[in-house]
Enzyme design. Structure first.
Site, PDB file in Angstrom:
ATOM      1  N   LYS A 171      -2.118  -6.268  -0.927  1.00 36.62           N
ATOM      2  CA  LYS A 171      -2.066  -6.149  -2.387  1.00 36.62           C
ATOM      3  C   LYS A 171      -2.265  -4.683  -2.755  1.00 36.62           C
ATOM      4  CE  LYS A 171      -3.623 -10.631  -1.971  1.00 36.62           C
ATOM      5  NZ  LYS A 171      -4.120 -11.282  -0.757  1.00 36.62           N
ATOM      6  N   ASP A 176       2.709   6.841  -9.687  1.00 34.93           N
ATOM      7  CA  ASP A 176       2.960   8.271  -9.494  1.00 34.93           C
ATOM      8  C   ASP A 176       2.306   8.822  -8.229  1.00 34.93           C
ATOM      9  OD1 ASP A 176       4.492   8.228 -11.747  1.00 34.93           O
ATOM     10  OD2 ASP A 176       3.201   9.497 -12.971  1.00 34.93           O
ATOM     11  N   ASP A 425     -24.718  -0.957   5.832  1.00 32.34           N
ATOM     12  CA  ASP A 425     -25.956  -0.178   5.739  1.00 32.34           C
ATOM     13  C   ASP A 425     -26.156   0.471   4.370  1.00 32.34           C
ATOM     14  OD1 ASP A 425     -26.815  -0.782   8.296  1.00 32.34           O
ATOM     15  OD2 ASP A 425     -25.860   0.974   9.207  1.00 32.34           O
TER      16      ASP A 425
END
Length: 521
Positions: A171, A176, A425
């Protein structure tokens, strides 16, 4: 010697052949430089002081996710590149298509790459949009046999099942070559809180600057792959400009009808025009080092398991293996398999706090996948992995809230987690289309962005913890050697000893395990 074809064989060949035209010219193309447009140059100027870092902002709810896509179309001046697994018809999709046509009218080059699952029975409609001189549409890993009917399509897939079950799950929305949206959302009303009966909770990320150019290279690899075919190839004749104009007229009428019949919804979606937010979002960007990761499109061609060098997970392995304190997974579809089980329990045994948020049986839109996950719960819990399952009816909160897991969709009867993210983490976060399951690892192609930013990781982590809150999710635990589901209703905690979900969902989950579908899930 002349080969004789029995009549049934000829009929089958005719049906499977459909209307394919194999003489369509297929030309390669590349992402246009960001500097080709004033919008792209403004992004370059904004990114320049950050010396190679990119800018990121979570799109915190479905309204923002829709607005961002619409506003990027309106801001684009040179190119729009869209890559999607599923595109469903609906009011939100029609609005975006209308904006895409307007962008093409003003000279923006539009390239749309769709997985072939989107095109079932829709070749002509899709090709009609590609009749615009500035719109190109290609299908990835298309079915060449039997496109004409649903029955023959299924037959055609059976003739090449080993490749047809491998899909482009990516997806990506790119304007531009300077601003991108990555995440878990497909296109359709159910992804933008517009569908009244089903809404997906998802995570999207606005990605600005050099990262967009990285993702542009990703798009080009797929677009120019031998697996990507122009939509015109599957039609005996091409739609005309009149066909396109007729389609535009019908589109305008349908949007006007929606405006009259459901004015509140129409106005909600049209906020991108009345109150655009892109300039504000650009001021809220978190600038950080990043790495765009994607599967090689040739992964789909592997006869068996693909070469590890083609896999996104190989690129992500240093982070997965290097986590030392806390690992949080958000995965709509979670099937660890034996390798995933070994990895997660190994991390937990090494002292890492491992937490998972996925769908409950009652919430998932694919109960068969839940069947692949459920057998691993006990072993995960025994090693200290914390499991949370998003509920189907988490509460009665009102309004579209500021956070990913406080959407108005929770008032409906069907809400489902569709998000995909990993937090390492509390330092790095990975957001994209990747689920923690064999299908994402081995069979489908995926894309995502790894961002090295404690600030962004904190935002993603906060959203994950919100989703794990007792009113919204079940915490799955071991109690006296029995799996139980702990949750909260009306401020009171209670424990369920039977898994929430209808008998039909239970049957589907059981059946997928019984017939050995795990590696396909």
């Amino acid at each position: 010697m002349r080969v004789r074809h029995p009549l049934p064989a000829l009929l089958l060949f005719t049906l499977l052949g459909g209307c394919a035209n194999l003489d369509v010219t297929r030309e390669p193309s590349q992402a246009l430089p960001a500097g080709d447009s004033a919008f792209g140059r403004s992004i370059q100027a904004q990114a320049a002081p950050h010396e190679g870092k990119s800018g990121f902002r979570l799109l915190s709810n479905s309204s923002e996710a829709f607005m961002a896509r619409a506003e990027l179309i309106r801001n684009a001046q040179s190119s729009l590149d869209l890559q999607y697994y599923i595109v469903h018809d609906g009011i939100s999709t029609r609005m975006l298509v209308e904006e895409l046509l307007k962008a093409a009218d003003r000279g923006v080059r539009v390239r749309i790459l769709l997985d072939d699952t989107t095109s079932d029975g829709l070749d002509w409609i899709i090709a009609t949009l590609a009749a615009h001189p500035h719109i190109q549409i290609r299908l990835f890993n298309p079915l060449h046999l039997g496109r004409s009917t649903g029955v023959t399509r299924n037959m055609g897939r059976l003739f090449n099942l080993s490749q047809q079950h491998r899909r482009m799950h990516n997806k990506l929305w790119l304007a531009d070559n300077s601003v991108a949206i990555v995440g878990g959302r497909n296109l359709g009303d159910e992804y933008f809180d517009v569908e009244p009966n089903l809404n997906f909770t998802d995570i999207d990320m606005l990605s600005v600057g050099p990262v967009a150019e990285q993702l542009g290279h990703s798009f080009d690899q797929y677009w120019n792959s031998a697996l990507s075919k122009p939509i015109d190839q599957f039609l005996s004749s091409r739609p005309t400009q009149k066909d396109l104009q007729d389609t535009r007229t019908q589109l305008e009428r349908s949007l006007e009808e929606t405006r009259k019949q459901n004015h509140a919804l129409y106005q909600q979606l049209m906020t991108y025009k009345t109150n655009p937010r892109m300039d504000l979002w650009r001021r809220e960007l978190i600038w950080a080092w990043n790495q765009a990761l994607w599967d090689a499109p040739s992964k789909v061609l592997a006869k068996g398991e693909p070469d590890p060098q083609l896999l996104l997970t190989t690129q992500l392995a240093p982070e997965l293996n290097g986590v030392s304190k806390e690992l949080i997974l958000i995965s709509a579809y979670f099937v660890p398999g034996k390798p995933g089980l070994v990895y997660l329990t190994g991390r937990a045994d090494a002292g890492v706090s491992v937490t998972l948020l996925t769908n409950s049986l009652e919430a998932t839109d694919v109960p068969a996948v839940h069947g692949g996950y459920a057998p691993y719960r006990r072993a995960l819990l025994e090693h200290g992995v914390k499991l949370f399952e998003l509920r189907r009816q988490p509460g009665e909160g009102g309004g579209s809230g500021p956070h990913i897991f406080s959407s108005k969709s929770y008032r409906g009867s069907d809400s489902s987690l569709h998000s995909k993210a990993i937090i390492f983490d509390q330092q790095k976060s990975f957001i994209g289309s990747f689920n923690f399951d064999p299908r994402s690892v081995l069979w489908n192609t995926e894309v995502g962005v790894l961002v090295d930013s404690p600030e962004l990781a904190a935002h993603v982590r906060k959203s994950a913890l919100e989703g794990m809150a007792p009113p919204l999710s079940y915490q799955v635990k071991l109690q006296d050697e029995q799996i139980v589901w702990v949750t909260e209703d009306d401020g009171k905690m209670h424990v369920l000893t039977d898994e929430p979900g209808s008998w039909w969902r239970r049957f589907n989950a059981w059946f997928s395990t019984a017939v050995g579908l795990e590696r396909m899930l």
